[in-house]
Design a protein around this motif. Structure first.
Motif, mmCIF file in Angstrom:
data_model
loop_
_atom_site.group_PDB
_atom_site.id
_atom_site.type_symbol
_atom_site.label_atom_id
_atom_site.label_comp_id
_atom_site.label_asym_id
_atom_site.label_seq_id
_atom_site.Cartn_x
_atom_site.Cartn_y
_atom_site.Cartn_z
ATOM 1 N N VAL A 18 0.837 -1.202 0.000
ATOM 2 C CA VAL A 18 0.000 0.000 0.000
ATOM 3 C C VAL A 18 0.869 1.249 0.000
ATOM 4 C CG1 VAL A 18 -1.654 1.325 1.380
ATOM 5 C CG2 VAL A 18 -1.992 -1.118 1.045
ATOM 6 N N LEU A 19 1.920 1.260 0.809
ATOM 7 C CA LEU A 19 2.822 2.418 0.842
ATOM 8 C C LEU A 19 3.540 2.606 -0.490
ATOM 9 C CD1 LEU A 19 4.377 2.175 4.408
ATOM 10 C CD2 LEU A 19 2.759 3.878 3.555
ATOM 11 N N ALA A 20 3.940 1.508 -1.123
ATOM 12 C CA ALA A 20 4.591 1.620 -2.430
ATOM 13 C C ALA A 20 3.630 2.182 -3.477
ATOM 14 C CB ALA A 20 5.111 0.244 -2.870
ATOM 15 N N ALA A 21 2.373 1.761 -3.424
ATOM 16 C CA ALA A 21 1.379 2.294 -4.367
ATOM 17 C C ALA A 21 1.139 3.774 -4.125
ATOM 18 C CB ALA A 21 0.076 1.513 -4.233
ATOM 19 N N PHE A 22 1.022 4.163 -2.865
ATOM 20 C CA PHE A 22 0.832 5.586 -2.548
ATOM 21 C C PHE A 22 2.032 6.412 -2.979
ATOM 22 C CE2 PHE A 22 -2.416 4.994 1.134
ATOM 23 C CZ PHE A 22 -3.412 4.769 0.206
ATOM 24 N N TRP A 23 3.241 5.857 -2.814
ATOM 25 C CA TRP A 23 4.455 6.576 -3.214
ATOM 26 C C TRP A 23 4.488 6.752 -4.733
ATOM 27 C CZ3 TRP A 23 8.852 4.347 -5.759
ATOM 28 C CH2 TRP A 23 9.913 5.236 -5.908
ATOM 29 N N LYS A 24 4.137 5.689 -5.457
ATOM 30 C CA LYS A 24 4.149 5.735 -6.918
ATOM 31 C C LYS A 24 3.112 6.723 -7.457
ATOM 32 C CE LYS A 24 5.610 4.080 -10.848
ATOM 33 N NZ LYS A 24 6.922 4.363 -11.346
ATOM 34 N N LEU A 25 1.970 6.838 -6.775
ATOM 35 C CA LEU A 25 0.936 7.768 -7.201
ATOM 36 C C LEU A 25 1.210 9.213 -6.771
ATOM 37 C CD1 LEU A 25 -2.253 5.633 -6.472
ATOM 38 C CD2 LEU A 25 -1.345 6.270 -8.709
ATOM 39 N N GLY A 26 2.191 9.409 -5.903
ATOM 40 C CA GLY A 26 2.531 10.742 -5.435
ATOM 41 C C GLY A 26 1.704 11.200 -4.242
ATOM 42 N N ILE A 27 0.950 10.307 -3.672
ATOM 43 C CA ILE A 27 0.104 10.663 -2.530
ATOM 44 C C ILE A 27 0.937 10.907 -1.279
ATOM 45 C CG2 ILE A 27 -1.745 9.807 -1.028
ATOM 46 C CD1 ILE A 27 -2.869 8.354 -3.474
ATOM 47 N N LEU A 28 2.007 10.112 -1.091
ATOM 48 C CA LEU A 28 2.848 10.279 0.092
ATOM 49 C C LEU A 28 3.534 11.638 0.123
ATOM 50 C CD1 LEU A 28 4.535 6.803 0.642
ATOM 51 C CD2 LEU A 28 2.635 7.817 1.860
ATOM 52 N N ALA A 29 3.863 12.172 -1.034
ATOM 53 C CA ALA A 29 4.519 13.478 -1.082
ATOM 54 C C ALA A 29 3.578 14.580 -0.605
ATOM 55 C CB ALA A 29 5.007 13.773 -2.491
ATOM 56 N N SER A 30 2.304 14.450 -0.892
ATOM 57 C CA SER A 30 1.357 15.485 -0.477
ATOM 58 C C SER A 30 0.927 15.327 0.982
ATOM 59 C CB SER A 30 0.125 15.478 -1.382
ATOM 60 O OG SER A 30 -0.577 14.269 -1.239
ATOM 61 N N ILE A 31 0.987 14.115 1.511
ATOM 62 C CA ILE A 31 0.585 13.884 2.903
ATOM 63 C C ILE A 31 1.666 14.364 3.868
ATOM 64 C CG2 ILE A 31 0.073 12.105 4.623
ATOM 65 C CD1 ILE A 31 -1.238 10.501 2.444
ATOM 66 N N GLY A 32 2.899 14.036 3.615
ATOM 67 C CA GLY A 32 3.988 14.400 4.512
ATOM 68 C C GLY A 32 4.481 13.212 5.308
ATOM 69 N N THR A 33 5.691 13.329 5.793
ATOM 70 C CA THR A 33 6.342 12.224 6.500
ATOM 71 C C THR A 33 5.682 11.923 7.837
ATOM 72 O OG1 THR A 33 8.422 12.865 5.474
ATOM 73 C CG2 THR A 33 8.550 11.371 7.336
ATOM 74 N N ALA A 34 5.354 12.948 8.603
ATOM 75 C CA ALA A 34 4.798 12.733 9.943
ATOM 76 C C ALA A 34 3.474 11.986 9.876
ATOM 77 C CB ALA A 34 4.611 14.066 10.648
ATOM 78 N N TRP A 35 2.569 12.403 8.996
ATOM 79 C CA TRP A 35 1.277 11.732 8.899
ATOM 80 C C TRP A 35 1.411 10.336 8.321
ATOM 81 C CZ3 TRP A 35 -2.467 12.992 11.824
ATOM 82 C CH2 TRP A 35 -2.646 14.309 12.206
ATOM 83 N N THR A 36 2.383 10.133 7.452
ATOM 84 C CA THR A 36 2.620 8.793 6.916
ATOM 85 C C THR A 36 3.068 7.854 8.029
ATOM 86 O OG1 THR A 36 3.243 9.714 4.780
ATOM 87 C CG2 THR A 36 3.938 7.459 5.227
ATOM 88 N N LEU A 37 3.980 8.285 8.870
ATOM 89 C CA LEU A 37 4.457 7.463 9.980
ATOM 90 C C LEU A 37 3.351 7.204 11.001
ATOM 91 C CD1 LEU A 37 8.038 8.907 10.525
ATOM 92 C CD2 LEU A 37 7.381 6.769 9.420
ATOM 93 N N ILE A 38 2.520 8.208 11.241
ATOM 94 C CA ILE A 38 1.393 8.013 12.159
ATOM 95 C C ILE A 38 0.435 6.965 11.602
ATOM 96 C CG2 ILE A 38 -0.669 9.136 13.107
ATOM 97 C CD1 ILE A 38 1.063 11.698 13.328
ATOM 98 N N GLY A 39 0.133 7.039 10.320
ATOM 99 C CA GLY A 39 -0.751 6.050 9.695
ATOM 100 C C GLY A 39 -0.175 4.652 9.726
#
Length: 66
Positions: A18-39
């Motif tokens: 799921v994280l790889a898919a979000f990274w490939k779609l560019g979603i992780l870049a818009s969310i930010g590192t802190a919220w990604t780690l919290i999720g």
């Protein structure tokens, strides 16, 4: 306990996918590192709770006394 371990391995692979898919779609870049780690922490917590609650069978042992 081996089934709980196997479940957790599968859950880690699922979260990684799921994280790889979000990274490939560019979603992780818009969310930010802190919220990604919290999720991710929340997802692992839920995975551990589900693995532990489903591990082992709870049976009553009946002893026949004569």
């Amino acid at each position: 306990m081996k089934w709980a371990g196997l479940y957790l391995v599968g859950f880690v692979i699922l979260i990684g996918g799921v994280l790889a898919a979000f990274w490939k779609l560019g979603i992780l870049a818009s969310i930010g590192t802190a919220w990604t780690l919290i999720g991710v922490a929340i997802a692992f917590g839920i995975g551990i709770m589900i693995a532990i609650s489903n591990s082992g069978s709870k049976e009553n042992i009946e002893i026949n006394r004569k």
